[in-house]
Design a protein around this motif. Sequence first.
Motif, PDB file in Angstrom:
ATOM      1  N   THR A  67       0.733  16.364  39.934  1.00  0.00           N
ATOM      2  CA  THR A  67       0.036  16.045  38.692  1.00  0.00           C
ATOM      3  C   THR A  67       0.286  17.144  37.659  1.00  0.00           C
ATOM      4  N   GLN A  68       0.786  16.734  36.518  1.00  0.00           N
ATOM      5  CA  GLN A  68       1.047  17.702  35.456  1.00  0.00           C
ATOM      6  C   GLN A  68       0.145  17.455  34.262  1.00  0.00           C
ATOM      7  N   LEU A  69       0.075  18.449  33.409  1.00  0.00           N
ATOM      8  CA  LEU A  69      -0.577  18.248  32.124  1.00  0.00           C
ATOM      9  C   LEU A  69       0.321  18.858  31.059  1.00  0.00           C
ATOM     10  N   GLU A  70       0.718  18.009  30.140  1.00  0.00           N
ATOM     11  CA  GLU A  70       1.617  18.401  29.063  1.00  0.00           C
ATOM     12  C   GLU A  70       0.798  18.582  27.796  1.00  0.00           C
ATOM     13  N   GLY A  71       1.180  19.521  26.948  1.00  0.00           N
ATOM     14  CA  GLY A  71       0.499  19.671  25.658  1.00  0.00           C
ATOM     15  C   GLY A  71       1.527  19.756  24.539  1.00  0.00           C
ATOM     16  N   PHE A 107       7.517  13.251  39.346  1.00  0.00           N
ATOM     17  CA  PHE A 107       8.143  13.010  40.661  1.00  0.00           C
ATOM     18  C   PHE A 107       9.464  13.752  40.775  1.00  0.00           C
ATOM     19  N   ARG A 108       9.683  14.383  41.922  1.00  0.00           N
ATOM     20  CA  ARG A 108      10.980  15.042  42.159  1.00  0.00           C
ATOM     21  C   ARG A 108      11.399  14.861  43.597  1.00  0.00           C
ATOM     22  N   ARG A 109      12.706  14.769  43.806  1.00  0.00           N
ATOM     23  CA  ARG A 109      13.217  14.697  45.180  1.00  0.00           C
ATOM     24  C   ARG A 109      13.158  16.073  45.762  1.00  0.00           C
ATOM     25  N   PHE A 121       4.306  23.755  19.043  1.00  0.00           N
ATOM     26  CA  PHE A 121       4.434  24.361  20.370  1.00  0.00           C
ATOM     27  C   PHE A 121       4.163  23.308  21.431  1.00  0.00           C
ATOM     28  N   ALA A 122       4.708  23.582  22.631  1.00  0.00           N
ATOM     29  CA  ALA A 122       4.506  22.662  23.755  1.00  0.00           C
ATOM     30  C   ALA A 122       4.235  23.487  24.998  1.00  0.00           C
ATOM     31  N   PHE A 123       3.556  22.877  25.944  1.00  0.00           N
ATOM     32  CA  PHE A 123       3.345  23.561  27.230  1.00  0.00           C
ATOM     33  C   PHE A 123       3.210  22.521  28.333  1.00  0.00           C
ATOM     34  N   GLY A 124       3.489  22.974  29.555  1.00  0.00           N
ATOM     35  CA  GLY A 124       3.345  22.075  30.692  1.00  0.00           C
ATOM     36  C   GLY A 124       2.839  22.857  31.880  1.00  0.00           C
ATOM     37  N   LEU A 125       1.879  22.281  32.589  1.00  0.00           N
ATOM     38  CA  LEU A 125       1.366  23.005  33.759  1.00  0.00           C
ATOM     39  C   LEU A 125       1.064  22.026  34.890  1.00  0.00           C
ATOM     40  N   THR A 172       6.013  15.468  32.648  1.00  0.00           N
ATOM     41  CA  THR A 172       5.269  14.708  31.640  1.00  0.00           C
ATOM     42  C   THR A 172       5.767  15.032  30.231  1.00  0.00           C
ATOM     43  N   SER A 173       6.785  15.884  30.121  1.00  0.00           N
ATOM     44  CA  SER A 173       7.321  16.223  28.792  1.00  0.00           C
ATOM     45  C   SER A 173       7.843  14.980  28.074  1.00  0.00           C
ATOM     46  N   SER A 174       8.212  13.942  28.824  1.00  0.00           N
ATOM     47  CA  SER A 174       8.673  12.698  28.200  1.00  0.00           C
ATOM     48  C   SER A 174       7.609  12.108  27.268  1.00  0.00           C
ATOM     49  N   VAL A 175       6.329  12.415  27.540  1.00  0.00           N
ATOM     50  CA  VAL A 175       5.262  11.872  26.688  1.00  0.00           C
ATOM     51  C   VAL A 175       5.274  12.535  25.301  1.00  0.00           C
ATOM     52  N   GLN A 176       5.780  13.778  25.236  1.00  0.00           N
ATOM     53  CA  GLN A 176       5.989  14.407  23.913  1.00  0.00           C
ATOM     54  C   GLN A 176       6.846  13.489  23.049  1.00  0.00           C
ATOM     55  N   VAL A 177       7.963  13.044  23.645  1.00  0.00           N
ATOM     56  CA  VAL A 177       8.933  12.236  22.910  1.00  0.00           C
ATOM     57  C   VAL A 177       8.309  10.900  22.502  1.00  0.00           C
ATOM     58  N   ALA A 234       2.456  28.346  34.215  1.00  0.00           N
ATOM     59  CA  ALA A 234       2.774  27.316  33.211  1.00  0.00           C
ATOM     60  C   ALA A 234       4.063  27.657  32.489  1.00  0.00           C
ATOM     61  N   GLY A 235       4.667  26.639  31.862  1.00  0.00           N
ATOM     62  CA  GLY A 235       5.817  26.836  30.986  1.00  0.00           C
ATOM     63  C   GLY A 235       5.399  26.458  29.576  1.00  0.00           C
ATOM     64  N   CYS A 236       6.002  27.127  28.582  1.00  0.00           N
ATOM     65  CA  CYS A 236       5.615  26.811  27.207  1.00  0.00           C
ATOM     66  C   CYS A 236       6.674  27.326  26.239  1.00  0.00           C
ATOM     67  N   GLY A 237       6.498  27.001  24.994  1.00  0.00           N
ATOM     68  CA  GLY A 237       7.414  27.528  23.985  1.00  0.00           C
ATOM     69  C   GLY A 237       7.251  26.781  22.674  1.00  0.00           C
ATOM     70  N   MET A 238       8.087  27.187  21.698  1.00  0.00           N
ATOM     71  CA  MET A 238       8.084  26.522  20.394  1.00  0.00           C
ATOM     72  C   MET A 238       9.094  25.384  20.440  1.00  0.00           C
ATOM     73  N   PHE A 283      13.663  30.233  29.947  1.00  0.00           N
ATOM     74  CA  PHE A 283      14.460  29.226  29.238  1.00  0.00           C
ATOM     75  C   PHE A 283      13.998  27.816  29.617  1.00  0.00           C
ATOM     76  N   PHE A 284      13.728  27.011  28.618  1.00  0.00           N
ATOM     77  CA  PHE A 284      13.598  25.559  28.791  1.00  0.00           C
ATOM     78  C   PHE A 284      14.462  24.916  27.714  1.00  0.00           C
ATOM     79  N   PRO A 285      15.123  23.810  28.019  1.00  0.00           N
ATOM     80  CA  PRO A 285      16.019  23.214  27.017  1.00  0.00           C
ATOM     81  C   PRO A 285      15.284  22.757  25.759  1.00  0.00           C
ATOM     82  N   PHE A 286      14.006  22.406  25.915  1.00  0.00           N
ATOM     83  CA  PHE A 286      13.291  21.741  24.809  1.00  0.00           C
ATOM     84  C   PHE A 286      12.410  22.678  23.999  1.00  0.00           C
ATOM     85  N   THR A 287      12.413  23.969  24.328  1.00  0.00           N
ATOM     86  CA  THR A 287      11.647  24.926  23.525  1.00  0.00           C
ATOM     87  C   THR A 287      12.512  26.159  23.242  1.00  0.00           C
ATOM     88  N   GLU A 288      12.264  26.779  22.106  1.00  0.00           N
ATOM     89  CA  GLU A 288      12.977  27.999  21.733  1.00  0.00           C
ATOM     90  C   GLU A 288      12.145  28.777  20.724  1.00  0.00           C
TER      91      GLU A 288
HETATM   92  N1  DAH Z   1       8.450  20.264  31.793  1.00  0.00           N
HETATM   93  C1  DAH Z   1       8.423  21.583  32.415  1.00  0.00           C
HETATM   94  C2  DAH Z   1       8.426  21.405  33.938  1.00  0.00           C
HETATM   95  O1  DAH Z   1       8.102  20.370  34.426  1.00  0.00           O
HETATM   96  C3  DAH Z   1       7.188  22.328  32.003  1.00  0.00           C
HETATM   97  C4  DAH Z   1       7.214  22.702  30.577  1.00  0.00           C
HETATM   98  C5  DAH Z   1       7.775  23.888  30.172  1.00  0.00           C
HETATM   99  C6  DAH Z   1       6.681  21.871  29.636  1.00  0.00           C
HETATM  100  C7  DAH Z   1       7.806  24.255  28.851  1.00  0.00           C
HETATM  101  C8  DAH Z   1       6.706  22.219  28.282  1.00  0.00           C
HETATM  102  C9  DAH Z   1       7.272  23.444  27.912  1.00  0.00           C
HETATM  103  O2  DAH Z   1       6.205  21.459  27.336  1.00  0.00           O
HETATM  104  O3  DAH Z   1       7.289  23.793  26.612  1.00  0.00           O
HETATM  105  O4  DAH Z   1       8.736  22.355  34.617  1.00  0.00           O
END
Ligand code: DAH
Length: 339
Positions: free
Chosen positions: A208-212, A194-196, A305-309, A169-174, A275-279, A248-253
């Motif tokens: 089901t994810q929740l993005e912040g 969705f993932r294969r 900041f962003a997070f996904g769970l 759901t990180s695409s919704v950030q964009v 959960a994953g998260c970062g700046m 490491f996530f490509p979109f947070t540091e």
């Molecule tokens: N998009 C990541 C996943 O599906 C989860 C995630 C990690 C979302 C870090 C974030 C983030 O917004 O900052 O595994």
Amino acid sequence: MLDELSAIQSDALAAIKSVDSESSLEEFRIHYLGKKGRLTAAAAGMRDVSKEDKRAVGQKLNEVRNTITGLIDERSSELAALKDAEAVADIDPTLPSRSLPQGAGHPLSQMLNRAVDTLHHLGFAIAEGPEIETEWHCFDALNTPADHPARNEKDTFYFDSGKLLRTHTSSVQVRTMEGADAPPVRIIAPGSAFRRDEIDATHSISFTQLEGLYVDREVTLADLKGTLEYFFHSIFGADTELRFRPHFFPFTEPSFEIDIKLHAAGKASRWIEIAGCGMVDPAVFEAINSSREDDLFSPDNVSGFAFGLGIDRLAMIKHGIPDLRLFSENDLRFLRQFA
Ligand code: DAH
């Protein structure tokens, strides 16, 4: 003639009392108002009435006709009310009603609603985006290079058009930052991803994810920690231990994975990733600015900041559910436990 009319009126007043059915009411009507009825016959006599008397007799005739039609209307509604009363006479309103089975939310919906409510209290608004996404929104804008394994056809469902089923759901950030008037942005995006994958107890092709996402001036790592600690304590209890483990996530540091400590009865306690998260990485802000063709999200001025769970995962941990497939099998013996 006047006497005759008075006699008709008093006869009608007396006769109506014995009218006790719709058919006798119809006989009554025919007797007085029908083609050969008494009042009709009397009215025919009008032509023999002298000029001087015509007015008085005409008035009396109207009066009697009104009285008789009034009697018919009144009796007719009395009879209808009687019929209704008879129809319900056999019904016992004191019987207890038949109980209807009461539905309940699916355990995933319950967890999702709870997560959304908790973050709503902190001022996060709900944002949405499409499940069929472009590569740009799902990967490029999120600083994910073309050779990243998540973009592989083995891991992601692609359409011939080049679009894909969003892998997170990180695409919704964009989408949200592209469409926002200006910062601040403070949103959560619940939805499917969705993932294969081979389906087993812990893997599914859809979940089901929740993005912040929170973007504003001077958002810091302290805001991220405070928000997510509050969130997980609300869900799992105030004494739940959390740790932020560098990742490491490509979109947070910097990026982190959050673990919580699980204490299952009779087992050694262990840390489990939740959960994953970062700046938000400056490269994400640059991508947003070039798409918007302005610099409102310049990394020189804003941070975030962003997070996904995974909601499935939260529900599994919360309730000790061992197998992800239980959520989609619709077995009432399982679902009733959460009603
Ligand atoms: N998009 C990541 C996943 O599906 C989860 C995630 C990690 C979302 C870090 C974030 C983030 O917004 O900052 O595994």
